[in-house]
Scaffold this motif. Structure first.
Motif, PDB file in Angstrom:
ATOM      1  N   ALA A 120       0.815  -1.251  -0.135  1.00 27.13           N
ATOM      2  CA  ALA A 120      -0.098  -0.045   0.000  1.00 27.13           C
ATOM      3  C   ALA A 120       1.044   1.209  -0.089  1.00 27.13           C
ATOM      4  O   ALA A 120       2.018   1.126   0.247  1.00 27.13           O
ATOM      5  CB  ALA A 120      -0.996   0.135   1.187  1.00 27.13           C
ATOM      6  N   PHE A 121       0.230   2.147  -0.404  1.00 26.38           N
ATOM      7  CA  PHE A 121       0.915   3.696  -0.203  1.00 26.38           C
ATOM      8  C   PHE A 121       0.311   4.568   0.860  1.00 26.38           C
ATOM      9  O   PHE A 121      -1.136   4.684   0.679  1.00 26.38           O
ATOM     10  CB  PHE A 121       0.862   4.279  -1.714  1.00 26.38           C
ATOM     11  N   VAL A 122       0.932   5.043   1.475  1.00 22.15           N
ATOM     12  CA  VAL A 122       0.230   5.750   2.875  1.00 22.15           C
ATOM     13  C   VAL A 122       0.856   7.284   3.067  1.00 22.15           C
ATOM     14  O   VAL A 122       2.097   7.267   2.937  1.00 22.15           O
ATOM     15  CB  VAL A 122       0.766   4.899   4.053  1.00 22.15           C
ATOM     16  N   VAL A 123       0.072   8.098   3.737  1.00 21.73           N
ATOM     17  CA  VAL A 123       0.270   9.223   4.215  1.00 21.73           C
ATOM     18  C   VAL A 123      -0.266   9.166   5.611  1.00 21.73           C
ATOM     19  O   VAL A 123      -1.497   9.123   5.571  1.00 21.73           O
ATOM     20  CB  VAL A 123      -0.129  10.347   3.551  1.00 21.73           C
ATOM     21  N   HIS A 124       0.267   9.569   6.770  1.00 26.00           N
ATOM     22  CA  HIS A 124      -0.136   9.541   8.069  1.00 26.00           C
ATOM     23  C   HIS A 124      -0.948  11.023   8.356  1.00 26.00           C
ATOM     24  O   HIS A 124      -0.265  11.808   8.182  1.00 26.00           O
ATOM     25  CB  HIS A 124       0.765   9.401   9.253  1.00 26.00           C
ATOM     26  N   GLY A 125      -2.307  10.856   8.529  1.00 22.16           N
ATOM     27  CA  GLY A 125      -3.050  12.302   8.648  1.00 22.16           C
ATOM     28  C   GLY A 125      -2.930  12.834   9.920  1.00 22.16           C
ATOM     29  O   GLY A 125      -3.653  14.115  10.164  1.00 22.16           O
ATOM     30  N   GLY A 126      -2.719  12.178  10.918  1.00 20.88           N
ATOM     31  CA  GLY A 126      -2.613  12.620  12.291  1.00 20.88           C
ATOM     32  C   GLY A 126      -3.391  11.619  13.263  1.00 20.88           C
ATOM     33  O   GLY A 126      -4.114  10.630  12.858  1.00 20.88           O
ATOM     34  N   SER A 127      -3.075  11.946  14.677  1.00 20.33           N
ATOM     35  CA  SER A 127      -3.590  10.928  15.719  1.00 20.33           C
ATOM     36  C   SER A 127      -3.658  11.676  16.929  1.00 20.33           C
ATOM     37  O   SER A 127      -2.701  12.515  17.450  1.00 20.33           O
ATOM     38  CB  SER A 127      -2.451   9.681  15.968  1.00 20.33           C
ATOM     39  N   GLU A 128      -4.846  11.489  17.318  1.00 21.68           N
ATOM     40  CA  GLU A 128      -5.226  12.622  18.507  1.00 21.68           C
ATOM     41  C   GLU A 128      -6.365  11.883  19.494  1.00 21.68           C
ATOM     42  O   GLU A 128      -7.127  11.131  18.882  1.00 21.68           O
ATOM     43  CB  GLU A 128      -5.851  13.862  18.200  1.00 21.68           C
ATOM     44  N   GLY A 129      -6.090  12.029  20.715  1.00 21.54           N
ATOM     45  CA  GLY A 129      -7.038  11.656  21.433  1.00 21.54           C
ATOM     46  C   GLY A 129      -8.252  12.670  21.959  1.00 21.54           C
ATOM     47  O   GLY A 129      -8.051  13.798  21.800  1.00 21.54           O
TER      48      GLY A 129
END
Length: 583
Positions: A120-129
């Motif tokens: 797959a090809f991926v971009v991490h868009g964010g991680s928040e609680g």
């Protein structure tokens, strides 16, 4: 740095009745951190606890990885190594990227390039609680005040003209809560896990080849949220429709942009997403720190009022040490106030104020450096049993300068531009020199204290000896508590590899502020300005030598003192005796 690999296995029969190509009930074995950048493992992408940002690669790819990866290390990792020069280069670029490419709870994507992770090809868009948001009865919009939501705005996928002569499959935006991590991807017969549907999986009828494998959560209806766009022939841009996703369940949420088209190797994503909690834009793990820094600002204010009132009353009796304590209290007041304003501005606008963050970091680093130097010099007896440090001055200054530089770089990387609820990927690498320097401080402080206590006891300076014993006990308690908390912190992080305990994570940094403030209060109580302050100062009026001579009397008797008058009288008596003998 380490380049970990993780292993995943999926068991269970496929269920074709669920929508979105449901494939297999998944159970996870050594599942890697889904809140971090996806990492390659035997041909498929899985979430990994470390970044490969320190390997040799192009500058653009390095900067991309620097923005999107973190540093939680899997216990079953296998490692490759990196050249030391590449490490320093990466750290420098990381710091520059943090300062220049400032993010916020408004996550901006400025031409972020997709990287290949497995199939797959991926971009991490964010991680928040994000905390639970009760549905509004008067406003169905997910963007209303008091609601928690993630809003997609102007998300645009762009490909180069030379790669626009074909149509494509879907480019996905996948938003999921950490508990639903097993709903993404699958494998055939318990083999290698894949994100994109493979030919073998397609033959089983579990999914359509070339699409992302995902299924509905059994515990969180309607999740994960999966939507996307595609390219038509000769189309260079594809725009995703704006949308808001309301959050109705408290959790750690992760966003990834993914596609399975190998020909879109130069695809980039632009636009932004807005992440909001019910009480503001602060990420969930950072939100409790806003009130904490407000409380600490008040605590420093109370301590400052006490100290400055004593300082004003007995300003003629003030010692050099007490001037240094005044400086530490002032730095602490500025540090806590700046952190509070930093978080308050971030919470209100969604954009973290870079200038305030840098000032807060700098004031905090100066305070910690000055505090350690003061404790070290006091432990050496400076101003108490010795007027100067002599040849040790340059070594003390060098140690303090090195600690300041190492701590400043660490804090800048950790805080400037930090938004997502993730640990910085270079934190372990940068924390090591700070930890070593702290250990050296502790060793030098207690070695010096032992020597100073022996001198005070030998010279029978009981008042100074008493205050130094109390000071030593306070430091010993602080060190023991620190070691215990470090062990707890290691346990906390090793057992929370998925960031599921993000609501309690704020306690880790808050504790260190409370501990240092408590030690400062003890020092202020011991050395508070008073009318008797000068008795703790070094004196060159002969009293020190008096103590030394007084000590020697315990070893040998004092010589007999005879005055001139007594000698004259003795001689006169001798003369009289001689005259008597003559007669």
């Amino acid at each position: 740095m380490l380049l970990p690999r993780c292993t995943l296995r999926v068991f269970g029969p496929s269920n074709l009745q669920e929508r979105r190509h449901v494939f297999a009930s998944t159970s996870v074995h050594n599942f890697c951190n889904p809140t971090s950048q996806l990492q390659l493992n035997h041909g498929y992408p899985v979430n990994n606890s470390s970044s490969d940002a320190f390997s040799s690669r192009s500058l653009s790819q390095l900067l991309y990885t620097l923005r999107n990866a973190d540093l939680l290390v899997d216990l079953n990792s296998e490692a490759d190594t990196m050249p030391f020069l590449d490490s320093l280069t990466a750290i420098t670029l990381l710091l520059l990227a943090r300062v220049i490419c400032i993010q916020s709870s408004v996550h901006n994507y400025a031409g972020d390039k997709f990287s290949r992770k497995g199939n797959a090809f991926v971009v991490h868009g964010g991680s928040e609680g994000i905390y639970y948001s009760h549905p509004s009865l008067n406003d169905s919009s997910a963007s209303s005040n008091g609601d928690a939501y993630i809003r997609f705005e102007e998300i645009t996928f762009r490909r180069p003209q030379e790669a626009s002569n074909f149509s494509t499959g879907m480019i996905y935006a996948i938003l999921f809560e950490v508990d639903d991590r097993e709903t993404i991807g699958g494998s055939a017969y318990g083999g290698q896990r894949a994100i994109c549907c493979t030919a073998d999986l397609a033959k089983l009828g579990a999914c359509k080849e070339g699409e992302i494998i995902h299924r509905l959560s059994t515990t969180n209806p309607g999740w994960p949220e999966v939507f996307g766009v595609s390219f038509d022939v000769n189309e260079e841009t594809s725009i995703m429709q704006p949308r808001s996703v309301q959050i109705t369940r408290t959790g750690m949420y992760n966003l990834y942009f993914m596609h399975c088209e190998p020909r879109l190797v130069d695809l980039v994503v632009e636009g932004k997403t807005v992440w909001k909690n019910p009480n503001g834009y602060l990420p969930g793990r950072m939100a409790p720190l806003l009130n904490f820094y407000g409380f600490m600002s008040l605590a420093f204010l109370v301590l400052g009022i006490f100290w400055f009132s004593q300082y004003a009353r007995f300003w003629k009796e003030v010692l050099h040490l007490q001037n240094c304590i005044t400086l530490v209290i002032t730095l602490g007041m500025f540090e806590m106030a700046l952190w509070y304003f930093d978080y308050a501005e971030f919470n209100g606008s969604g954009v973290r104020p870079t200038g305030i963050t840098i000032w807060a970091v700098t004031f905090g680093t100066i305070k910690r450096t000055v505090s350690r130097l003061i404790i070290l010099t006091v432990s050496m007896g400076y101003g108490v049993v010795r007027p100067t440090l002599g040849g040790l001055t340059s070594k003390v200054v060098m140690l303090g300068g090195t600690f300041f530089l190492a701590s400043e770089v660490l804090e800048l990387v950790e805080h400037v531009g930090a938004v997502s609820d993730l640990s910085g990927k270079a934190m372990l690498f940068l924390s090591l020199p700070v930890a070593v320097l702290d250990a050296f401080f502790v060793l030098w402080i207690f070695t010096s204290l032992s020597s100073t206590l022996n001198k005070l006891q030998a010279k029978r300076m009981m008042a100074k000896l008493d205050i130094y014993r109390k000071f030593t006990n306070a430091l010993a308690v602080a060190v023991i508590v620190s070691v215990g908390w470090i062990c707890y912190e290691l346990y906390f992080k090793s057992t929370d590899i998925y960031n599921e305990q993000w609501q309690n994570a704020w306690i880790i940094p808050a504790f260190w502020h409370v501990l240092s403030f408590s030690l400062l209060c003890v020092i202020c109580a011991l050395w508070a300005p008073s009318q008797n302050s000068m008795r703790y100062a070094y004196s060159d009026d002969g009293s020190e030598e008096f103590d030394k001579e007084d000590t020697l009397t315990l070893i040998k008797p004092s010589p007999v003192s005879v005055s001139t008058k007594d000698v004259t009288e003795l001689r006169s008596e001798d003369v009289d005796l001689e005259e008597d003998k003559t007669e």
